[in-house]
Design a protein around this motif. Structure first.
Motif, PDB file in Angstrom:
ATOM      1  N   LEU A 146       7.571  68.217   6.325  1.00 37.50           N
ATOM      2  CA  LEU A 146       8.120  66.969   6.844  1.00 37.50           C
ATOM      3  C   LEU A 146       9.074  67.228   8.015  1.00 37.50           C
ATOM      4  O   LEU A 146       8.976  66.595   9.061  1.00 37.50           O
ATOM      5  CB  LEU A 146       8.842  66.214   5.729  1.00 37.50           C
ATOM      6  N   GLU A 147       9.988  68.167   7.849  1.00 34.05           N
ATOM      7  CA  GLU A 147      10.923  68.476   8.922  1.00 34.05           C
ATOM      8  C   GLU A 147      10.194  68.981  10.169  1.00 34.05           C
ATOM      9  O   GLU A 147      10.520  68.601  11.294  1.00 34.05           O
ATOM     10  CB  GLU A 147      11.932  69.524   8.449  1.00 34.05           C
ATOM     11  N   GLN A 148       9.195  69.840   9.950  1.00 28.71           N
ATOM     12  CA  GLN A 148       8.448  70.378  11.087  1.00 28.71           C
ATOM     13  C   GLN A 148       7.674  69.285  11.811  1.00 28.71           C
ATOM     14  O   GLN A 148       7.593  69.273  13.036  1.00 28.71           O
ATOM     15  CB  GLN A 148       7.492  71.481  10.616  1.00 28.71           C
ATOM     16  N   TRP A 149       7.091  68.354  11.045  1.00 26.90           N
ATOM     17  CA  TRP A 149       6.328  67.286  11.689  1.00 26.90           C
ATOM     18  C   TRP A 149       7.244  66.389  12.511  1.00 26.90           C
ATOM     19  O   TRP A 149       6.912  66.019  13.649  1.00 26.90           O
ATOM     20  CB  TRP A 149       5.551  66.442  10.677  1.00 26.90           C
ATOM     21  N   ILE A 150       8.396  66.034  11.985  1.00 31.51           N
ATOM     22  CA  ILE A 150       9.326  65.182  12.735  1.00 31.51           C
ATOM     23  C   ILE A 150       9.782  65.897  14.008  1.00 31.51           C
ATOM     24  O   ILE A 150       9.917  65.289  15.073  1.00 31.51           O
ATOM     25  CB  ILE A 150      10.513  64.765  11.854  1.00 31.51           C
ATOM     26  N   TRP A 194      13.574  57.122   9.835  1.00 31.04           N
ATOM     27  CA  TRP A 194      13.001  58.427   9.537  1.00 31.04           C
ATOM     28  C   TRP A 194      14.029  59.373   8.943  1.00 31.04           C
ATOM     29  O   TRP A 194      13.679  60.329   8.264  1.00 31.04           O
ATOM     30  CB  TRP A 194      12.408  59.038  10.808  1.00 31.04           C
ATOM     31  N   ASP A 195      15.319  59.128   9.225  1.00 31.93           N
ATOM     32  CA  ASP A 195      16.358  60.022   8.724  1.00 31.93           C
ATOM     33  C   ASP A 195      16.356  60.096   7.205  1.00 31.93           C
ATOM     34  O   ASP A 195      16.587  61.153   6.620  1.00 31.93           O
ATOM     35  CB  ASP A 195      17.736  59.573   9.213  1.00 31.93           C
ATOM     36  N   SER A 196      16.077  58.978   6.558  1.00 30.20           N
ATOM     37  CA  SER A 196      16.136  58.936   5.099  1.00 30.20           C
ATOM     38  C   SER A 196      15.112  59.857   4.456  1.00 30.20           C
ATOM     39  O   SER A 196      15.349  60.378   3.362  1.00 30.20           O
ATOM     40  CB  SER A 196      15.928  57.500   4.589  1.00 30.20           C
TER      41      SER A 196
END
Length: 268
Positions: free
Chosen positions: A226-230, A6-8
Motif C-alpha cells: 500500500l505504501e509503495q503504491w501510494i 488516502w492518509d487514513s
C-alpha cells in the motif's frame, strides 16, 4: 500525494488483513506473509455440490500458487482435500478444466470489479456517476491485500503462461484488453487534455507498475504494498495535473457542479 482520504489507509494498519501487514502489532517486528500455511481441508459430511466445488477451487489455488500448473497434479489437490483423485473427477473433467475454473471464478470476479469501483465514484447533483481512476487503482491494491494467495497464483501463472502450450495462455494474453474494455465502459473523470489513447497508455503503465510491485511484495516480507503504491501514484498521477481528479472526496456536492463535462466520454 496530499489527499486526506488516502492518509487514513496508511494510519489504520491494525484493520488490515493479517497477510497485508508489514509489522506485528505487539512487537513491531517484520512478519512473513505466508499465504499457504493453512491446514489441509477437513472433510465434511453432507457437503453440497457447490460447497465441495468451492472447496476444490480453494485447494487448487493453494497448490497451484506453490507448484504452478506444470508442477501440480490432481493428486496434489485431492490430497489437500483429503479425498481420492477419482472423487475429484466428479467435479472437474481435467487438469486444464480446473485451471480455467480457478482463473474465471476466483481471480477476475464481479465481486472484485464491484469492490474496485464502488468507492471510486462520485455522484453529482444531477445524478451523474463518474469515476476517479487513481482511486480505482488504489482500490485494486486494497482488494489484493485481502487475497495474497490469489495474487501469488496470478503471478506464478502469468509467468508460466508465456508459453503458447500453457492452458492459460489465451487468458493472460487477452486479459489486458478484456480489462480495458471494461474500463472503457465506465465514465471517467480525467484532467483536461487526456484523450482515450493517452488514457490507454496510462492504464497500461498503472497496471504494469502494479504487477511489478506485487511481485516484490510477495518476495519481500518487509515491503508495504500500500505504501509503495501510494508513493508510485505520486509519479503516475502528479498532483499538479491530477488535483481534483484523484479521489471522490475532492468533489463537493454542495456546489452542485455537473461532472459530465469533465469526463472522457464528453470529449468525444
Amino acid at each position: 500525494m496530499s489527499i486526506a482520504a488516502w492518509d487514513s489507509f496508511l494510519e489504520e494498519q491494525d484493520s488490515w488483513p493479517v497477510a497485508s501487514r508489514t509489522e506485528d502489532s505487539n512487537n513491531h517486528t517484520t512478519t512473513a506473509r505466508d499465504t499457504l500455511a493453512d491446514t489441509t481441508f477437513v472433510k465434511r459430511k453432507r457437503m453440497s455440490r457447490e460447497e465441495r466445488r468451492w472447496q476444490i477451487l480453494q485447494a487448487a489455488v493453494k497448490v497451484i500458487a506453490v507448484k504452478g500448473f506444470w508442477g501440480m497434479s490432481l493428486q496434489d489437490v485431492s490430497d489437500e482435500l483429503g479425498i481420492t483423485e477419482a472423487a475429484l473427477y466428479h467435479y472437474i473433467s481435467s487438469k486444464d478444466d480446473l485451471i480455467n475454473m480457478v482463473l474465471s471464478e476466483c481471480y477476475d470476479t464481479p465481486d472484485a470489479d464491484e469492490y474496485n469501483a464502488v468507492t471510486a465514484a462520485a455522484v453529482d447533483a444531477d445524478g451523474h456517476r463518474a469515476y476517479y481512476y487513481p482511486r480505482y487503482c488504489l482500490n485494486i491494491v486494497l482488494y489484493n491485500l485481502q487475497r495474497p494467495e490469489l495474487v501469488q497464483l496470478y503471478s506464478v501463472l502469468n509467468g508460466e503462461a508465456l508459453s503458447p502450450a500453457h492452458p492459460a495462455h489465451s487468458f493472460f494474453i487477452g486479459r489486458h484488453l478484456r480489462q480495458w474494455e471494461m474500463i472503457c465502459s465506465m465514465n471517467w473523470l480525467l484532467p483536461p487534455g487526456i484523450n482515450e489513447d493517452q488514457f490507454y497508455d496510462l492504464y497500461t503503465l498503472a497496471m504494469s507498475a502494479m504487477d511489478g510491485l506485487q511481485y516484490r511484495w510477495l518476495s519481500d516480507d518487509s515491503m508495504s504494498l500500500l505504501e509503495q503504491w501510494i508513493s508510485v501514484s505520486e509519479i503516475i498521477f502528479p498532483e499538479a495535473q491530477w488535483r481534483g481528479f484523484t479521489d471522490p472526496s475532492e468533489y463537493d456536492p454542495s456546489n452542485q457542479r455537473c461532472l459530465l463535462p469533465l469526463t472522457l466520454s464528453a470529449r468525444g
